[in-house]
Design a protein around this motif. Structure first.
Motif, PDB file in Angstrom:
ATOM      1  N   THR A  48     -15.133  -2.385  -5.048  1.00 15.35           N
ATOM      2  CA  THR A  48     -13.924  -1.742  -5.558  1.00 15.35           C
ATOM      3  C   THR A  48     -13.096  -1.161  -4.417  1.00 15.35           C
ATOM      4  OG1 THR A  48     -15.041  -1.208  -7.630  1.00 15.35           O
ATOM      5  CG2 THR A  48     -13.051   0.051  -7.113  1.00 15.35           C
ATOM      6  N   GLU A  49     -13.766  -0.596  -3.436  1.00 19.87           N
ATOM      7  CA  GLU A  49     -13.066  -0.076  -2.258  1.00 19.87           C
ATOM      8  C   GLU A  49     -12.251  -1.177  -1.592  1.00 19.87           C
ATOM      9  OE1 GLU A  49     -14.183   1.983   2.077  1.00 19.87           O
ATOM     10  OE2 GLU A  49     -15.626   2.036   0.422  1.00 19.87           O
ATOM     11  N   ALA A  50     -12.855  -2.353  -1.430  1.00 15.07           N
ATOM     12  CA  ALA A  50     -12.148  -3.477  -0.820  1.00 15.07           C
ATOM     13  C   ALA A  50     -11.030  -3.986  -1.731  1.00 15.07           C
ATOM     14  CB  ALA A  50     -13.136  -4.599  -0.520  1.00 15.07           C
ATOM     15  N   PHE A  51     -11.296  -4.020  -3.033  1.00 14.25           N
ATOM     16  CA  PHE A  51     -10.285  -4.436  -4.000  1.00 14.25           C
ATOM     17  C   PHE A  51      -9.058  -3.543  -3.921  1.00 14.25           C
ATOM     18  CE2 PHE A  51      -9.280  -3.949  -8.804  1.00 14.25           C
ATOM     19  CZ  PHE A  51      -8.148  -4.736  -8.700  1.00 14.25           C
ATOM     20  N   TRP A  52      -9.262  -2.236  -3.921  1.00 13.00           N
ATOM     21  CA  TRP A  52      -8.125  -1.318  -3.874  1.00 13.00           C
ATOM     22  C   TRP A  52      -7.352  -1.448  -2.578  1.00 13.00           C
ATOM     23  CZ3 TRP A  52     -11.076   3.489  -6.161  1.00 13.00           C
ATOM     24  CH2 TRP A  52     -11.112   3.362  -7.555  1.00 13.00           C
ATOM     25  N   ALA A  53      -8.048  -1.662  -1.466  1.00 10.74           N
ATOM     26  CA  ALA A  53      -7.352  -1.832  -0.191  1.00 10.74           C
ATOM     27  C   ALA A  53      -6.403  -3.030  -0.260  1.00 10.74           C
ATOM     28  CB  ALA A  53      -8.353  -1.996   0.943  1.00 10.74           C
ATOM     29  N   THR A  54      -6.876  -4.124  -0.858  1.00 11.71           N
ATOM     30  CA  THR A  54      -6.031  -5.312  -1.025  1.00 11.71           C
ATOM     31  C   THR A  54      -4.907  -5.051  -2.014  1.00 11.71           C
ATOM     32  OG1 THR A  54      -7.901  -6.778  -0.559  1.00 11.71           O
ATOM     33  CG2 THR A  54      -6.027  -7.735  -1.719  1.00 11.71           C
ATOM     34  N   GLU A  55      -5.250  -4.427  -3.136  1.00 15.25           N
ATOM     35  CA  GLU A  55      -4.265  -4.166  -4.183  1.00 15.25           C
ATOM     36  C   GLU A  55      -3.134  -3.270  -3.675  1.00 15.25           C
ATOM     37  OE1 GLU A  55      -4.288  -2.800  -8.872  1.00 15.25           O
ATOM     38  OE2 GLU A  55      -5.787  -1.958  -7.510  1.00 15.25           O
ATOM     39  N   TYR A  56      -3.477  -2.240  -2.906  1.00 16.70           N
ATOM     40  CA  TYR A  56      -2.452  -1.322  -2.422  1.00 16.70           C
ATOM     41  C   TYR A  56      -1.582  -1.987  -1.353  1.00 16.70           C
ATOM     42  CZ  TYR A  56      -5.166   2.349  -4.818  1.00 16.70           C
ATOM     43  OH  TYR A  56      -5.822   3.109  -5.740  1.00 16.70           O
ATOM     44  N   ARG A  57      -2.161  -2.885  -0.570  1.00 20.00           N
ATOM     45  CA  ARG A  57      -1.340  -3.668   0.363  1.00 20.00           C
ATOM     46  C   ARG A  57      -0.366  -4.555  -0.414  1.00 20.00           C
ATOM     47  NH1 ARG A  57      -6.247  -3.454   3.448  1.00 20.00           N
ATOM     48  NH2 ARG A  57      -5.820  -2.416   5.450  1.00 20.00           N
ATOM     49  N   LEU A  58      -0.840  -5.088  -1.537  1.00 17.44           N
ATOM     50  CA  LEU A  58       0.031  -5.884  -2.396  1.00 17.44           C
ATOM     51  C   LEU A  58       1.169  -5.035  -2.947  1.00 17.44           C
ATOM     52  CD1 LEU A  58       0.719  -8.420  -4.062  1.00 17.44           C
ATOM     53  CD2 LEU A  58      -1.005  -7.668  -5.737  1.00 17.44           C
ATOM     54  N   ASN A  59       0.866  -3.839  -3.416  1.00 22.17           N
ATOM     55  CA  ASN A  59       1.907  -2.936  -3.916  1.00 22.17           C
ATOM     56  C   ASN A  59       2.942  -2.651  -2.840  1.00 22.17           C
ATOM     57  OD1 ASN A  59      -0.703  -0.982  -5.523  1.00 22.17           O
ATOM     58  ND2 ASN A  59       0.353  -2.781  -6.305  1.00 22.17           N
ATOM     59  N   SER A  60       2.487  -2.403  -1.624  1.00 22.32           N
ATOM     60  CA  SER A  60       3.386  -2.120  -0.511  1.00 22.32           C
ATOM     61  C   SER A  60       4.261  -3.322  -0.185  1.00 22.32           C
ATOM     62  CB  SER A  60       2.561  -1.707   0.720  1.00 22.32           C
ATOM     63  OG  SER A  60       3.384  -1.523   1.851  1.00 22.32           O
ATOM     64  N   LEU A  61       3.662  -4.517  -0.203  1.00 22.67           N
ATOM     65  CA  LEU A  61       4.421  -5.735   0.074  1.00 22.67           C
ATOM     66  C   LEU A  61       5.509  -5.951  -0.973  1.00 22.67           C
ATOM     67  CD1 LEU A  61       4.912  -8.412   1.553  1.00 22.67           C
ATOM     68  CD2 LEU A  61       3.084  -9.418   0.170  1.00 22.67           C
ATOM     69  N   ILE A  62       5.168  -5.740  -2.243  1.00 22.63           N
ATOM     70  CA  ILE A  62       6.150  -5.903  -3.316  1.00 22.63           C
ATOM     71  C   ILE A  62       7.311  -4.939  -3.113  1.00 22.63           C
ATOM     72  CG2 ILE A  62       6.521  -5.581  -5.795  1.00 22.63           C
ATOM     73  CD1 ILE A  62       3.576  -6.551  -6.158  1.00 22.63           C
ATOM     74  N   ASN A  63       6.998  -3.716  -2.744  1.00 26.17           N
ATOM     75  CA  ASN A  63       8.028  -2.689  -2.545  1.00 26.17           C
ATOM     76  C   ASN A  63       9.001  -3.057  -1.423  1.00 26.17           C
ATOM     77  OD1 ASN A  63       9.039   0.122  -3.020  1.00 26.17           O
ATOM     78  ND2 ASN A  63       8.367   0.381  -0.906  1.00 26.17           N
ATOM     79  N   ALA A  64       8.502  -3.731  -0.396  1.00 26.10           N
ATOM     80  CA  ALA A  64       9.328  -4.077   0.765  1.00 26.10           C
ATOM     81  C   ALA A  64       9.701  -5.561   0.788  1.00 26.10           C
ATOM     82  CB  ALA A  64       8.570  -3.715   2.046  1.00 26.10           C
ATOM     83  N   TYR A  65       9.537  -6.250  -0.339  1.00 24.30           N
ATOM     84  CA  TYR A  65       9.697  -7.704  -0.330  1.00 24.30           C
ATOM     85  C   TYR A  65      11.118  -8.099   0.066  1.00 24.30           C
ATOM     86  CZ  TYR A  65       7.977 -12.342  -1.361  1.00 24.30           C
ATOM     87  OH  TYR A  65       7.538 -13.650  -1.243  1.00 24.30           O
ATOM     88  N   PRO A  66      11.245  -9.086   0.945  1.00 18.64           N
ATOM     89  CA  PRO A  66      12.572  -9.426   1.480  1.00 18.64           C
ATOM     90  C   PRO A  66      13.424 -10.296   0.561  1.00 18.64           C
ATOM     91  CG  PRO A  66      10.898 -10.812   2.487  1.00 18.64           C
ATOM     92  CD  PRO A  66      10.172  -9.825   1.638  1.00 18.64           C
ATOM     93  N   LYS A  67      12.881 -10.720  -0.562  1.00 19.26           N
ATOM     94  CA  LYS A  67      13.611 -11.545  -1.516  1.00 19.26           C
ATOM     95  C   LYS A  67      13.561 -10.890  -2.896  1.00 19.26           C
ATOM     96  CE  LYS A  67      12.429 -15.718   1.078  1.00 19.26           C
ATOM     97  NZ  LYS A  67      11.789 -17.066   1.071  1.00 19.26           N
ATOM     98  N   PRO A  68      14.474 -11.230  -3.788  1.00 20.98           N
ATOM     99  CA  PRO A  68      14.394 -10.668  -5.143  1.00 20.98           C
ATOM    100  C   PRO A  68      13.026 -10.904  -5.764  1.00 20.98           C
ATOM    101  CG  PRO A  68      16.493 -11.783  -4.832  1.00 20.98           C
ATOM    102  CD  PRO A  68      15.665 -12.093  -3.608  1.00 20.98           C
ATOM    103  N   TYR A  69      12.447  -9.824  -6.278  1.00 21.51           N
ATOM    104  CA  TYR A  69      11.129  -9.878  -6.919  1.00 21.51           C
ATOM    105  C   TYR A  69      11.337  -9.484  -8.374  1.00 21.51           C
ATOM    106  CZ  TYR A  69       6.147  -8.803  -7.753  1.00 21.51           C
ATOM    107  OH  TYR A  69       4.851  -8.766  -8.241  1.00 21.51           O
ATOM    108  N   ILE A  70      11.234 -10.461  -9.268  1.00 24.64           N
ATOM    109  CA  ILE A  70      11.566 -10.265 -10.675  1.00 24.64           C
ATOM    110  C   ILE A  70      10.269 -10.126 -11.460  1.00 24.64           C
ATOM    111  CG2 ILE A  70      12.796 -11.237 -12.656  1.00 24.64           C
ATOM    112  CD1 ILE A  70      14.027 -13.136 -10.184  1.00 24.64           C
ATOM    113  N   ALA A  71      10.045  -8.951 -12.029  1.00 22.02           N
ATOM    114  CA  ALA A  71       8.831  -8.689 -12.802  1.00 22.02           C
ATOM    115  C   ALA A  71       9.170  -8.701 -14.285  1.00 22.02           C
ATOM    116  CB  ALA A  71       8.243  -7.343 -12.408  1.00 22.02           C
TER     117      ALA A  71
END
Length: 357
Positions: free
Chosen positions: A82-105
């Motif tokens: 779970t520790e490793a999962f969260w580290a990956t998940e939070y990096r994903l959240n950060s990437l989405i926040n700074a994504y250089p192209k339109p990110y449509i959810a």
């Protein structure tokens, strides 16, 4: 063979990611988070992809949150996966926040917990009349994460505090008011919209699909929400809610009953997390704080007990320890925010390569 849990394809110039666990309402696993991180990283520099759409398979929702059954199993084994999962998940959240192209959810149906993390940090966040979203972590003895404390601490007034502590599932009007989404569309026209996105920019296409924003209850309740939830501790909040309930405020009465079912430790830790997040300067700093708190929750009694009561045994009768707000010790709360030392999660919002390593 089982189908992949993440489906990705490029349609025209639109990159489409589909969470593909419909029977589990697309609950997010470690493998799914890693695949999304890798795919989004590749598409960020791919000239063939001009914008990205993220959606869920089936008609029940985008994502009901993290796979807490898997987390429950892992806690019993020490919590390292779970520790490793969260580290990956939070990096994903950060990437989405700074994504250089339109990110449509496409936030149709259930969008809870981890589902908020893969949607509410995007640039174009679409809800429907079927949307039921929120951060219900206090119900399972946990604290809002995936940047949830960052988002809710910045909602209008104290409405985010109310949403975080009660963990309520919220409809489109409330999600829009809290700032977790941008636009309301008709789910019956979603496929038509997606087809147009394959060849035209989202900002050019979207206006023709927008519906009027309905009135928000949270906005109407702002005067008393702001007064009650600005109190310094949870005991004061509950006392103020009870006074309103005694005066006939039905919503305050419901809130009192709702909070009484939550983990006392999780309530106090959530309030402290929100207050601290409000003073942090970036999503990344908040994710790093949530990581510290989350790892401490893996070692707690309430987190596995809450999962057990809600999704394992389904008796809905968790034995919280300690059982009352008054018995939660301040030193235990403070310890949850202490540095993890070498285990600290370090995020760089300006380095795309860091996010996908």
């Amino acid at each position: 063979m089982d189908e992949p849990q993440i489906l990705s394809e490029v349609r025209g110039s639109l990159g489409v990611i589909t969470l593909n666990r419909p029977r589990a309402v697309n609950a997010l696993t470690a493998g799914m988070a890693a695949t999304m991180l890798q795919t989004l990283g590749e598409w960020a520099s791919d000239p063939a992809v001009s914008q990205v759409l993220v959606r869920g398979a089936g008609d029940r929702g985008l994502c009901a949150g993290g796979d807490i059954v898997a987390i429950h199993r892992d806690i019993a084994a020490g919590g390292r996966e779970t520790e490793a999962f969260w580290a990956t998940e939070y990096r994903l959240n950060s990437l989405i926040n700074a994504y250089p192209k339109p990110y449509i959810a496409y936030m149709d149906g259930l969008v809870l917990g981890g589902g908020v993390g893969i949607s509410a940090h995007g640039s174009h966040r679409l809800v429907t009349s079927r949307t039921r979203s929120g951060m219900p972590e206090t119900t399972i003895g946990f604290v809002p994460d995936v940047g949830g404390t960052y988002l809710l601490s910045r909602a209008p007034g104290e409405t985010g505090t109310h949403a975080a502590l009660t963990g309520e599932h919220l409809g489109a009007a409330e999600v829009l008011y809290l700032g977790l989404a941008d636009h309301l569309i008709d789910f019956a026209r979603a496929e038509e919209l997606f087809a147009e996105l394959e060849r035209r920019p989202v900002d050019e296409v979207l206006p023709a699909y927008l519906l009027p924003v309905p009135a928000s209850n949270l906005e109407a309740w702002r005067p008393w929400l702001d007064d009650v939830y600005a109190r310094q501790d949870v005991e004061e909040i509950v006392s103020a809610l009870q006074e309103l309930a005694d005066d006939g405020n039905a919503e305050a009465q419901y809130a009192v009953a709702t909070l009484a079912k939550k983990s006392p430790t999780a309530l106090k830790l959530t309030l402290a997390s929100l207050r601290r997040a409000r003073d942090l300067g970036s999503l990344e700093e908040t994710l790093e704080q949530e990581y510290r708190v989350g790892l401490r929750c893996l070692e707690s009694r309430d987190f596995p007990e809450g999962i057990r009561a809600q999704v394992i045994d389904k008796d809905y009768a968790p034995a919280w320890n300690p059982p009352t707000l008054a018995q939660v010790r301040q030193e235990d709360l403070d310890a949850c925010f202490a540095s993890l030392g070498e285990r600290e999660l370090k995020l760089n919002p300006r380095a795309l390569s860091d996010a996908v390593e």
